[in-house]
Design an enzyme around this catalytic site. Structure first.
Site, PDB file in Angstrom:
ATOM      1  N   HIS A  35       0.828  -1.208   0.000  1.00 30.24           N
ATOM      2  CA  HIS A  35       0.000   0.000   0.000  1.00 30.24           C
ATOM      3  C   HIS A  35       0.865   1.262   0.000  1.00 30.24           C
ATOM      4  O   HIS A  35       0.534   2.266   0.638  1.00 30.24           O
ATOM      5  CB  HIS A  35      -0.956   0.017   1.203  1.00 30.24           C
ATOM      6  CG  HIS A  35      -1.928  -1.113   1.229  1.00 30.24           C
ATOM      7  ND1 HIS A  35      -3.107  -1.101   0.509  1.00 30.24           N
ATOM      8  CD2 HIS A  35      -1.894  -2.316   1.859  1.00 30.24           C
ATOM      9  CE1 HIS A  35      -3.757  -2.223   0.713  1.00 30.24           C
ATOM     10  NE2 HIS A  35      -3.041  -2.986   1.522  1.00 30.24           N
ATOM     11  N   ASN A  82     -10.187  -3.373   1.643  1.00 32.59           N
ATOM     12  CA  ASN A  82      -9.784  -3.344   0.232  1.00 32.59           C
ATOM     13  C   ASN A  82     -11.016  -3.114  -0.626  1.00 32.59           C
ATOM     14  O   ASN A  82     -12.140  -3.061  -0.134  1.00 32.59           O
ATOM     15  CB  ASN A  82      -9.119  -4.666  -0.176  1.00 32.59           C
ATOM     16  CG  ASN A  82      -7.675  -4.765   0.280  1.00 32.59           C
ATOM     17  OD1 ASN A  82      -7.003  -3.767   0.477  1.00 32.59           O
ATOM     18  ND2 ASN A  82      -7.201  -5.978   0.456  1.00 32.59           N
ATOM     19  N   TYR A 130       0.274  -4.470  11.933  1.00 28.81           N
ATOM     20  CA  TYR A 130       0.121  -3.079  11.502  1.00 28.81           C
ATOM     21  C   TYR A 130       0.807  -2.093  12.441  1.00 28.81           C
ATOM     22  O   TYR A 130       1.603  -1.267  11.993  1.00 28.81           O
ATOM     23  CB  TYR A 130      -1.367  -2.751  11.328  1.00 28.81           C
ATOM     24  CG  TYR A 130      -1.869  -3.070   9.944  1.00 28.81           C
ATOM     25  CD1 TYR A 130      -1.699  -4.336   9.394  1.00 28.81           C
ATOM     26  CD2 TYR A 130      -2.511  -2.124   9.169  1.00 28.81           C
ATOM     27  CE1 TYR A 130      -2.150  -4.639   8.127  1.00 28.81           C
ATOM     28  CE2 TYR A 130      -2.968  -2.422   7.892  1.00 28.81           C
ATOM     29  CZ  TYR A 130      -2.784  -3.678   7.377  1.00 28.81           C
ATOM     30  OH  TYR A 130      -3.218  -3.982   6.112  1.00 28.81           O
TER      31      TYR A 130
END
Length: 489
Positions: free
Chosen positions: A55, A128, A338
């Site tokens: 990303h 997404n 993350y």
């Protein structure tokens, strides 16, 4: 051939299973005791400096979320407490595999990440533009991304690497069918849907839990580029999607999405015929129809790209009271991965940056660290419990307990799993023209790939739908009699 070496950890310890995460029972959740998974994710997050590993390229904007329907029977989260209530949001769209300088119009899934600045902390919906993903076990994530990035020998993207991984991972077929269909190249970020993809949870004031999937349906309508249009734009304007979003908001053409949720009562997950926590599967709408929740609108562009879009940090673990995660194995790993990536990429104090900072008060005992840029909480105590009035935990916000069962083991996530029906259903939903474009896109992408890999992948297409497999084989000049395993399928 030379006998391959035994795979090990970084400490040289032999690895017995590199295919399946350590879980409590075959449906998860993933255990923190899986040091092998933790090592892989931590090392993977540190492979690039300072660009995001995935990303990397994106665009973002601010806006509002407005509640339009009552879902308080499912959740006590305050952002949903009344119809008409508004919450500020920041949204970042992105491509997945491309680097920071890549073209916007490549064939690639798109990230659809939404940060809701709620009064009880941030909710980050890290989704997404597809409702499924290529893999269901996080132990395979870095392997998957490596196969989509650059060949270590040539430094170039490699179709052979991509199709080799996909052909050896039948669970990828559903997402591959999405990717090479029309929706694989959105015409703009405004003209695509967003999905949580993962299963999350909601819980209400009674302590009842519901499993949910989030859907963001574009009000602008779905629009896509053909391969030829996308290739032309990649040369003419590599930043086409960035420009389109910015220009639309500047002229007052503010994009909107209607937000829906699919809801499954907690108990039903135990007997539902699909694993509801499998990221490669969708929940059929006939069983769990979409329920409207609200409207998301983007209406303000950022003032500084680096400060706001590049430093935006989303975490699926950011879930205010009334919302929770699920035993989805991929989600469980992302809860750790993350924030680990953000600490490495933009520093341990990333959550205090303006674009990430909650709009509600923050009370933690986090102190110091690289680039601490505020008052560092002065002389307040930096430990808990303490006798000096520092913040304390509060049992009122406790999530209902989750019942789990099963022995801790590395369960084969492919055993007994149907990886073909939903991919075939998606193919059969397409019009004749859409199927022809899908097959044409796949044939173009597989041309030049070693024949053994082509044959292996055609088996997967055929098992999803005989017409699907036969069409790809014909396009590649392969007779079905050459394809192994078809008679047994």
């Amino acid at each position: 051939m030379k006998k391959p070496a035994v795979m090990t950890t970084a400490a040289g310890v032999p690895i017995a299973d590199n295919q399946n995460s350590l879980t409590a029972g075959p449906r998860g959740p993933v255990l923190m005791a899986d040091y092998q998974l933790m090592e892989k994710m931590a090392h993977f997050n540190r492979e690039r400096v300072p660009e995001r590993v995935v990303h990397a390229k994106g665009a973002g904007a601010y806006g509002t979320f407005t509640v339009t329907k009552d879902i308080t029977r499912y959740t006590c989260a305050k952002l949903f407490e009344k119809i008409g209530k508004q919450t500020e949001v920041f949204v970042r769209f992105s491509t997945v595999a491309g680097e920071l300088g890549s073209a916007d119009t490549v064939r690639d899934p798109r990230g659809f990440a939404v940060k809701f600045y709620t009064e009880e902390g941030n909710w980050d919906m890290t989704g997404n533009n597809t409702p499924v993903f290529f893999i269901r076990d996080p132990l395979k994530f870095s392997d998957f991304i490596h196969s989509q990035k650059r060949d270590p020998a040539t430094g170039r993207r490699s179709a052979t690497m991509q199709w080799d991984f996909w052909s050896l991972s039948p669970e990828s077929l559903h997402q591959v069918t999405w990717l090479f269909g029309d929706r694989g190249i959105p015409a703009s970020y405004r003209h695509m849907n967003g999905y949580s993809s993962h299963t999350f949870s909601l819980w209400n004031a009674k302590g009842e839990r519901f499993w949910v999937k989030w859907h963001f349906k574009t009000q602008q309508g779905i629009r896509c580029f053909t391969e030829e249009e996308a290739t032309r734009l990649a040369g003419e304007n590599p930043d086409f999607h960035r420009q389109d979003l910015w220009d639309a908001i500047e002229r007052g053409d503010c994009p909107k999405w209607t937000v829906y949720v699919q809801v499954m009562p907690e108990k039903e997950a135990e007997t539902y015929y699909l694993n509801p926590f499998d990221l490669t599967k969708v929940w059929p709408h006939k069983d769990y129809p979409l329920q409207e929740v609200g409207v998301l609108e983007l209406n303000r562009n950022p003032q500084n790209y680096f400060a706001e879009v590049e430093q935006a940090a989303f975490e699926p673990a950011n879930l205010p009271p009334g919302m929770g995660a699920s035993p989805d194995k991929m989600l469980q790993a992302r809860l750790l991965s993350y924030p680990d990536a953000h600490r490495y990429r933009i520093g341990v104090n990333y959550a205090a940056l303006p674009v990430n900072k909650p709009r509600c008060p923050v009370h933690t005992y986090h102190r110091d660290g690289h680039m601490r840029f505020d008052g560092n909480d002065g002389g307040a105590p930096n430990y808990q419990p303490n006798s000096f009035g520092g913040p304390v935990d509060d049992a009122r916000y406790k999530e209902p307990p989750l019942k789990i069962s099963g022995d801790a083991d590395r369960y084969d996530h492919r055993a007994g799993n149907d990886d073909y029906t939903q991919a075939g259903n998606l193919y059969r939903l397409m019009s004749r023209e859409e199927r022809e474009r899908l097959i044409g896109n796949i044939v173009a992408a597989m041309t030049g790939v070693p024949r053994a890999i082509q044959l292996r992948q055609i088996v997967h297409f055929f098992r999803a739908d005989p017409e699907y497999g036969t069409g790809v084989a014909s396009g590649l000049g392969i007779r079905m009699a050459e394809v192994p395993g078809i008679k047994a399928a």
